[in-house]
Design a protein around this motif. Structure first.
Motif, PDB file in Angstrom:
ATOM      1  N   ALA A 153      46.318  40.767  41.352  1.00 45.03           N
ATOM      2  CA  ALA A 153      46.176  39.440  40.745  1.00 45.03           C
ATOM      3  C   ALA A 153      46.583  39.415  39.285  1.00 45.03           C
ATOM      4  N   TYR A 161      43.924  39.066  44.457  1.00 42.17           N
ATOM      5  CA  TYR A 161      43.748  37.849  45.231  1.00 42.17           C
ATOM      6  C   TYR A 161      43.662  38.260  46.695  1.00 42.17           C
ATOM      7  N   SER A 178      42.613  32.884  45.291  1.00 42.60           N
ATOM      8  CA  SER A 178      43.320  33.445  44.134  1.00 42.60           C
ATOM      9  C   SER A 178      42.456  34.383  43.300  1.00 42.60           C
ATOM     10  N   LEU A 181      43.763  34.686  38.415  1.00 47.08           N
ATOM     11  CA  LEU A 181      45.139  35.160  38.262  1.00 47.08           C
ATOM     12  C   LEU A 181      45.433  35.431  36.795  1.00 47.08           C
ATOM     13  N   PRO A 192      51.081  39.346  38.980  1.00 48.66           N
ATOM     14  CA  PRO A 192      50.890  38.994  40.393  1.00 48.66           C
ATOM     15  C   PRO A 192      52.168  38.476  41.031  1.00 48.66           C
TER      16      PRO A 192
END
Length: 472
Positions: A153, A161, A178, A181, A192
């Motif tokens: 991530a 994620y 997610s 992020l 990511p």
């Protein structure tokens, strides 16, 4: 009828308390179980007790996206409520999770080792470390099944994620959570990459209404702020989160020193102080501990950081760095810097100034204009950090430990060092999914940030964009 459903138990009215439940038929998994902070905590009293405000009987397993406290802080509560399943996470997170929870237990419950260690032992026993990029079957039954896959991530070391492949009767969905992020170019952490497919996306929106400075700009901003702040001596206080932000800032400070060691960074008693002579202090046992773990997890560093190590550089352990562990040494450092005005950069927790050693520095030094505070991370509503940012430029005050502290120190904000993706990064992540989602749920953001991102996504995609409410 067997169904696939999502329920949200946190991070829907603000940016803390992340906790989402994916129900597949009669069974479910929990995606994070974080603590509420700031004003979020005021409306979620259950976060301050051992009670969990949702049924745990269907929960087969929980998945940890990363070890920030607003994503893991309620795990001890969950265990106390009777959760018996495994805790699934990445390999670095498996190493960092007990360290972070031990600190949380000391702050929130007790410092009695005989009470803390049994909880940590259960967490270690239940934790299952999963490699990035490999599918893991959580359960499989005649009418329902669920597998997950963790992907990088880019937020902090070990962050992920979560791709969820869910089947319930005739229904079959790929749901992506997610977590948090990161922004491209985050020091030490690979950026990511979006998944190839997603039917429903649970997307964070912390900075859904703004972008950050570019990587090439923010180091110069950091250098400029420190040099400007130290022109008259004094201390630069950086409230830093123990995990992630501290290590990123050390990485950047080492690079600044390496690039121009003889350049003037400060002035003391009318004499210039070069960058190579400037002391950088990490005053946080937890941050120091995590920095050691970061060093041990070099195989998970990005290519840039790995190349520096091969060149003989030590981005997290350099000559100008001093680490303060002992509490008395901490008190002595506050007194010494306050009395002498010696130029120094201090990184101390907590990141939102709602506890930790940074509070002692602020109480002693906020009232002097020779000192400065530099914020490099998000400040939640209701935290002292948010108040300093808001009222500091007006010559206002902040309440610290029940004391009214006048703000005369300089106050600066460097958004480029946020560990979170900015608005454009979030949009790029969504648009990078080849087979994109038909539904996007925005969580982990203040109302204005979520609304701004929702409007933008609605204009850029055919997906239905939803902003869930608590429990729904």
């Amino acid at each position: 009828m067997t169904t696939i459903e999502l329920h949200h138990h946190g991070a829907v009215n603000g940016v803390t308390g992340s906790c989402h439940e994916l129900a597949v038929g009669a069974r479910s998994i929990l995606l994070d179980c974080g603590l509420f902070q700031g004003t979020d905590a005021a409306g979620n009293a259950s976060a301050q007790s051992l009670a969990i405000g949702f049924p745990i009987e269907p929960i087969t397993a929980m998945v940890v996206s990363h070890v920030h406290i607003d994503h893991i802080g309620r795990i001890p509560h969950l265990l106390a409520a009777g959760f018996q399943g495994p805790i699934l996470c990445s390999e670095p997170t498996a190493r960092l999770l007990p360290v972070m929870l031990e600190d949380a237990l000391k702050i929130g419950f007790t410092r009695n080792r005989s009470l803390i260690e049994p909880v940590l032992a259960v967490i270690r026993e239940r934790t299952v470390a999963l490699p990035y990029g490999e599918w893991h079957e959580v359960f499989a039954e005649d009418d329902a099944s669920l597998s997950i896959r963790l992907q990088r991530a880019g937020h902090i070391l070990g962050s992920a994620y979560v791709e969820c492949e869910a089947r319930a009767g005739e229904a079959h969905e790929r749901i992506v959570y997610s977590g948090d992020l990161g922004a491209p170019g985050t020091p030490l952490i690979p950026a990511p990459e979006p998944p190839e497919r997603c039917d429903r996306l649970i997307l964070e929106s912390t900075y859904g209404d703004r972008d950050h400075a570019h990587r090439e700009d923010r180091r110069e901003q950091l250098r400029g702020v420190i040099e400007g702040a130290l022109a008259n001596g004094g201390t630069v206080m950086i409230p830093a989160f123990s995990l992630g932000r501290t290590q990123e800032l050390l990485y950047e400070l080492e690079a600044i020193i390496h690039e121009a060691p003889e350049a003037p960074a400060a002035s003391h008693n009318g004499q210039p102080v070069a960058w190579r002579e400037l002391e950088i202090v990490v005053d946080s046992p937890l941050a120091a501990n995590f920095t050691e773990h970061y060093r041990a997890l070099k195989p998970f560093w990005d290519a840039e950081a790995s190349a520096l190590v091969r060149e003989g550089r030590h981005p997290l352990s350099f000559e100008q760095l001093t680490v303060i562990d002992d509490h008395q040494d901490h008190l002595n450092a506050v007194e010494y810097l306050n009395d002498t005005g010696r130029p120094c950069v201090v990184l101390a927790g907590s990141g939102m100034c709602d506890g930790g050693r940074i509070v002692n520095y602020l109480k002693a030094m906020l009232g002097q204009d020779r000192n400065d505070v530099v914020f490099c991370g998000y400040q939640a509503q209701g935290t002292p950090g948010r108040d300093i940012l808001r009222y500091g430029p007006e010559g206002g005050y902040v309440m610290l430990d029940g004391e009214r502290c006048v703000i005369r120190a300089g106050v600066h904000r460097l958004t480029g060092y946020s560990a979170h993706a900015g608005q454009s990064d979030l949009v790029r992540f969504m648009e990078g999914i080849e087979e994109g989602p038909s539904e996007i749920r925005l969580v982990h953001g203040d109302p204005d940030a979520k609304q701004a991102l929702a409007r933008l996504l609605a204009a850029r995609t055919q997906a239905q964009v939803l902003i869930p409410g608590e429990g729904g």
